[in-house]
Design a protein around this motif. Structure first.
Motif, PDB file in Angstrom:
ATOM      1  N   SER A 114     -46.600  13.836  30.657  1.00  0.00           N
ATOM      2  CA  SER A 114     -47.785  14.691  30.551  1.00  0.00           C
ATOM      3  C   SER A 114     -48.989  13.987  31.188  1.00  0.00           C
ATOM      4  CB  SER A 114     -48.064  15.064  29.092  1.00  0.00           C
ATOM      5  OG  SER A 114     -48.254  13.913  28.304  1.00  0.00           O
ATOM      6  N   LEU A 115     -49.925  14.770  31.671  1.00  0.00           N
ATOM      7  CA  LEU A 115     -51.064  14.275  32.438  1.00  0.00           C
ATOM      8  C   LEU A 115     -52.125  13.663  31.533  1.00  0.00           C
ATOM      9  CD1 LEU A 115     -52.455  14.165  35.246  1.00  0.00           C
ATOM     10  CD2 LEU A 115     -53.429  16.405  34.710  1.00  0.00           C
ATOM     11  N   LEU A 116     -52.593  12.466  31.911  1.00  0.00           N
ATOM     12  CA  LEU A 116     -53.727  11.812  31.236  1.00  0.00           C
ATOM     13  C   LEU A 116     -55.010  11.964  32.055  1.00  0.00           C
ATOM     14  CD1 LEU A 116     -52.352   8.412  29.876  1.00  0.00           C
ATOM     15  CD2 LEU A 116     -53.464  10.204  28.563  1.00  0.00           C
ATOM     16  N   ALA A 117     -54.913  11.689  33.369  1.00  0.00           N
ATOM     17  CA  ALA A 117     -56.102  11.734  34.224  1.00  0.00           C
ATOM     18  C   ALA A 117     -55.697  11.989  35.668  1.00  0.00           C
ATOM     19  CB  ALA A 117     -56.863  10.415  34.128  1.00  0.00           C
ATOM     20  N   GLY A 118     -56.557  12.683  36.403  1.00  0.00           N
ATOM     21  CA  GLY A 118     -56.299  13.058  37.790  1.00  0.00           C
ATOM     22  C   GLY A 118     -56.607  11.952  38.757  1.00  0.00           C
ATOM     23  N   PRO A 119     -56.448  12.287  40.022  1.00  0.00           N
ATOM     24  CA  PRO A 119     -56.671  13.579  40.642  1.00  0.00           C
ATOM     25  C   PRO A 119     -55.543  14.604  40.476  1.00  0.00           C
ATOM     26  CG  PRO A 119     -56.142  11.999  42.346  1.00  0.00           C
ATOM     27  CD  PRO A 119     -56.233  11.237  41.051  1.00  0.00           C
ATOM     28  N   ALA A 120     -54.354  14.224  40.048  1.00  0.00           N
ATOM     29  CA  ALA A 120     -53.317  15.233  39.800  1.00  0.00           C
ATOM     30  C   ALA A 120     -53.839  16.227  38.768  1.00  0.00           C
ATOM     31  CB  ALA A 120     -52.038  14.581  39.300  1.00  0.00           C
ATOM     32  N   SER A 121     -53.446  17.484  38.902  1.00  0.00           N
ATOM     33  CA  SER A 121     -53.893  18.502  37.940  1.00  0.00           C
ATOM     34  C   SER A 121     -52.736  19.034  37.098  1.00  0.00           C
ATOM     35  CB  SER A 121     -54.578  19.657  38.682  1.00  0.00           C
ATOM     36  OG  SER A 121     -53.663  20.261  39.577  1.00  0.00           O
ATOM     37  N   ARG A 125     -43.118  16.803  36.867  1.00  0.00           N
ATOM     38  CA  ARG A 125     -42.204  17.941  36.723  1.00  0.00           C
ATOM     39  C   ARG A 125     -41.082  17.605  35.742  1.00  0.00           C
ATOM     40  NH1 ARG A 125     -39.222  21.438  41.472  1.00  0.00           N
ATOM     41  NH2 ARG A 125     -38.946  23.294  40.183  1.00  0.00           N
ATOM     42  N   ALA A 126     -40.995  18.368  34.674  1.00  0.00           N
ATOM     43  CA  ALA A 126     -40.040  18.113  33.591  1.00  0.00           C
ATOM     44  C   ALA A 126     -38.655  18.664  33.919  1.00  0.00           C
ATOM     45  CB  ALA A 126     -40.554  18.736  32.293  1.00  0.00           C
ATOM     46  N   ILE A 127     -37.658  17.995  33.372  1.00  0.00           N
ATOM     47  CA  ILE A 127     -36.257  18.334  33.617  1.00  0.00           C
ATOM     48  C   ILE A 127     -35.614  18.821  32.335  1.00  0.00           C
ATOM     49  CG2 ILE A 127     -34.009  17.364  34.278  1.00  0.00           C
ATOM     50  CD1 ILE A 127     -35.642  15.385  36.059  1.00  0.00           C
ATOM     51  N   ARG A 128     -34.840  19.891  32.435  1.00  0.00           N
ATOM     52  CA  ARG A 128     -34.089  20.429  31.307  1.00  0.00           C
ATOM     53  C   ARG A 128     -32.877  19.520  31.066  1.00  0.00           C
ATOM     54  NH1 ARG A 128     -33.779  25.245  32.940  1.00  0.00           N
ATOM     55  NH2 ARG A 128     -35.453  26.025  31.657  1.00  0.00           N
ATOM     56  N   LEU A 129     -32.660  19.152  29.804  1.00  0.00           N
ATOM     57  CA  LEU A 129     -31.575  18.246  29.434  1.00  0.00           C
ATOM     58  C   LEU A 129     -30.536  18.942  28.573  1.00  0.00           C
ATOM     59  CD1 LEU A 129     -33.749  15.158  28.432  1.00  0.00           C
ATOM     60  CD2 LEU A 129     -32.493  15.475  30.569  1.00  0.00           C
ATOM     61  N   GLU A 130     -29.313  18.436  28.631  1.00  0.00           N
ATOM     62  CA  GLU A 130     -28.225  18.841  27.740  1.00  0.00           C
ATOM     63  C   GLU A 130     -27.494  17.591  27.297  1.00  0.00           C
ATOM     64  OE1 GLU A 130     -25.463  21.629  29.455  1.00  0.00           O
ATOM     65  OE2 GLU A 130     -26.968  23.209  29.605  1.00  0.00           O
TER      66      GLU A 130
END
Length: 144
Positions: A114-121, A125-130
């Motif tokens: 999860s994002l803490l600080a930018g410049p990314a907004s 990208r999260a991955i679905r797990l099984e």
């Protein structure tokens, strides 16, 4: 470039964009056995959809999150691409404070992506797990 060449280039680009939206999920990837993550903050590097990725065992979440996968009694996992959502640089592995930094432009993320600080907004990208017979698999993107 004449008008005909410009039109061809534009149509080719639009067709490529349309095709990308209709793409199927990447093939499932075996990441590793659950026993390889014996404690919180243990991690495994892997590749998914030709991207460097990370699987991390995280503490039990305070609230439900689609980024966190419950793999067993008190076992919670998250996985994400290590490509920064700002400009695609590969982010570092989590540091001792469980933060991730992009060395290119300074974006910062938590160990769950999860994002803490930018410049990314956007978060990583999260991955679905099984979980299949004690083995963790990457099976798709959470946003698709």
């Amino acid at each position: 470039m004449n008008r005909r060449d410009a039109t061809r280039a534009l149509m080719g680009g639009l067709l490529m964009l349309g095709g990308a939206r209709g793409q199927q999920s990447p093939a499932a990837v075996r990441i590793g056995e659950l026993r390889q993550l014996p404690e919180v903050w243990a991690d495994l590097e892997f590749r998914f959809a030709n991207q460097p990725c990370l699987l991390v065992r995280v503490p039990p979440p305070k609230e439900a999150s689609p980024r966190i996968f419950k793999a067993g009694e008190q076992v919670y996992l998250t996985a994400y691409s290590r490509l920064c959502t700002h400009q695609g640089c590969t982010v570092q592995l989590p540091d001792r404070q469980q933060n991730i930094e992009c060395g290119c432009h300074g974006s910062r993320f938590r160990a769950d992506g999860s994002l803490l600080a930018g410049p990314a907004s956007q978060p990583l990208r999260a991955i679905r797990l099984e979980l299949r017979e004690g083995v963790v698999w990457a099976v798709g993107w959470l946003d698709s």
